[in-house]
Design a protein around this motif. Structure first.
Motif, PDB file in Angstrom:
ATOM      1  N   ALA A 176      86.891  39.186 -94.545  1.00 39.23           N
ATOM      2  CA  ALA A 176      86.205  39.198 -92.841  1.00 39.23           C
ATOM      3  C   ALA A 176      85.225  38.840 -93.610  1.00 39.23           C
ATOM      4  N   ARG A 179      84.299  35.357 -93.600  1.00 37.69           N
ATOM      5  CA  ARG A 179      84.542  34.561 -91.389  1.00 37.69           C
ATOM      6  C   ARG A 179      82.882  35.232 -90.884  1.00 37.69           C
ATOM      7  N   ALA A 180      82.570  36.530 -91.359  1.00 44.57           N
ATOM      8  CA  ALA A 180      81.536  37.175 -90.699  1.00 44.57           C
ATOM      9  C   ALA A 180      80.552  36.054 -90.360  1.00 44.57           C
ATOM     10  N   PHE A 183      81.113  32.590 -88.497  1.00 40.76           N
ATOM     11  CA  PHE A 183      81.165  32.581 -87.300  1.00 40.76           C
ATOM     12  C   PHE A 183      79.700  32.856 -87.134  1.00 40.76           C
ATOM     13  N   GLN A 184      78.983  33.695 -87.696  1.00 42.34           N
ATOM     14  CA  GLN A 184      77.684  33.557 -86.027  1.00 42.34           C
ATOM     15  C   GLN A 184      76.811  32.624 -86.655  1.00 42.34           C
ATOM     16  N   ASP A 189      83.079  33.513 -81.136  1.00 44.27           N
ATOM     17  CA  ASP A 189      83.272  34.789 -81.065  1.00 44.27           C
ATOM     18  C   ASP A 189      84.348  35.295 -82.195  1.00 44.27           C
ATOM     19  N   TRP A 190      84.038  36.250 -82.178  1.00 42.30           N
ATOM     20  CA  TRP A 190      85.172  36.877 -83.718  1.00 42.30           C
ATOM     21  C   TRP A 190      86.374  36.715 -82.927  1.00 42.30           C
ATOM     22  N   GLU A 191      86.554  37.000 -81.467  1.00 45.33           N
ATOM     23  CA  GLU A 191      87.593  36.702 -81.720  1.00 45.33           C
ATOM     24  C   GLU A 191      88.723  35.354 -80.839  1.00 45.33           C
ATOM     25  N   PRO A 195      91.381  36.087 -86.100  1.00 46.32           N
ATOM     26  CA  PRO A 195      91.116  37.007 -86.592  1.00 46.32           C
ATOM     27  C   PRO A 195      91.851  37.883 -87.118  1.00 46.32           C
ATOM     28  N   PRO A 200      85.930  43.375 -86.913  1.00 50.01           N
ATOM     29  CA  PRO A 200      85.074  42.823 -87.485  1.00 50.01           C
ATOM     30  C   PRO A 200      84.673  43.916 -88.975  1.00 50.01           C
ATOM     31  N   PHE A 205      80.817  43.302 -83.844  1.00 51.40           N
ATOM     32  CA  PHE A 205      79.692  41.532 -84.553  1.00 51.40           C
ATOM     33  C   PHE A 205      79.130  41.290 -83.544  1.00 51.40           C
TER      34      PHE A 205
END
Length: 210
Positions: A176, A179-180, A183-184, A189-191, A195, A200, A205
């Motif tokens: 996780a 992934r964060a 994604f950043q 977006d986390w969604e 997910p 997050p 997030f």
């Protein structure tokens, strides 16, 4: 009986090759690399042992081709699943989740694959790897990259690094968190994508980069 046409022979060769690749993924994922012989793979695939040497110069090449095929099929399925979308950010999120998901779901196979890439034979360029590369590059293009020839290799390197971090013996990184970070970096977006449960890391997030 009339001889088979060239197209029929080509299709039979394609199917034989794919059976070998599929059998390799199954056996190495279950038994490990050293415990899986080429004879085992041929038996599982229902083909002659000599066909392996005809299609692949060695066991390591066979494994890399097999894993690249698995990665391509997994990525393709993730990108095309319902509801289908042309949104570049959603497609990139699905790509990240698909590759990280392989590290989660097939740790032995992916750890063996990554270890092989770092050995003397290095990175194998084969038709399966080329199809995977084309799909990843297309994902970068749809995401809106102004320079896909630069951004695709960077995405590939980041995904490979994340897979290694997830699988690192003794000090794995939480998926996780990785992934964060990805994604950043890409302003996702986390969604998006798929997910993981629990939301997050840390409960919030970071805002996507502009």
């Amino acid at each position: 009986m009339s001889p088979r046409s060239a197209s029929v022979n080509e299709e039979l060769r394609r199917r034989s090759r794919e059976r070998l690749l599929h059998a390799t993924v199954e056996l190495v994922g279950k038994r490990g690399y050293e415990a899986t012989t080429l004879g085992d793979i041929a038996d599982r695939a229902g083909t002659a042992r000599g066909l392996i040497s005809y299609y692949f110069p060695g066991k390591r090449h066979l494994l890399q081709s097999a894993v690249h095929r698995l990665m391509h099929l997994t990525l393709e399925a993730a990108l095309e699943r319902e509801p289908r979308t042309e949104d570049g950010r959603e497609r990139l999120a699905r790509a990240v989740d698909a590759i990280l998901g392989l590290a989660r779901d097939r740790p032995r196979l992916m750890r063996t694959h990554m270890a092989g890439i770092l050995q003397a034979e290095g990175f194998v360029r084969c038709s399966e790897q080329q199809r995977l590369a084309e799909l990843l590059r297309e994902t970068v293009v749809r995401y809106g990259s102004p320079d896909p020839d630069t951004d695709y290799p960077l995405l590939r390197a980041l995904l490979m690094g994340a897979v290694v971090a997830v699988l690192l013996p003794g000090a794995p990184m939480p998926m996780a968190r990785l992934r964060a970070e990805l994604f950043q970096r890409y302003g996702l977006d986390w969604e998006l994508g798929v997910p993981p449960d629990g939301g997050p890391p840390g409960g919030t997030f970071p805002s996507p980069r502009q």
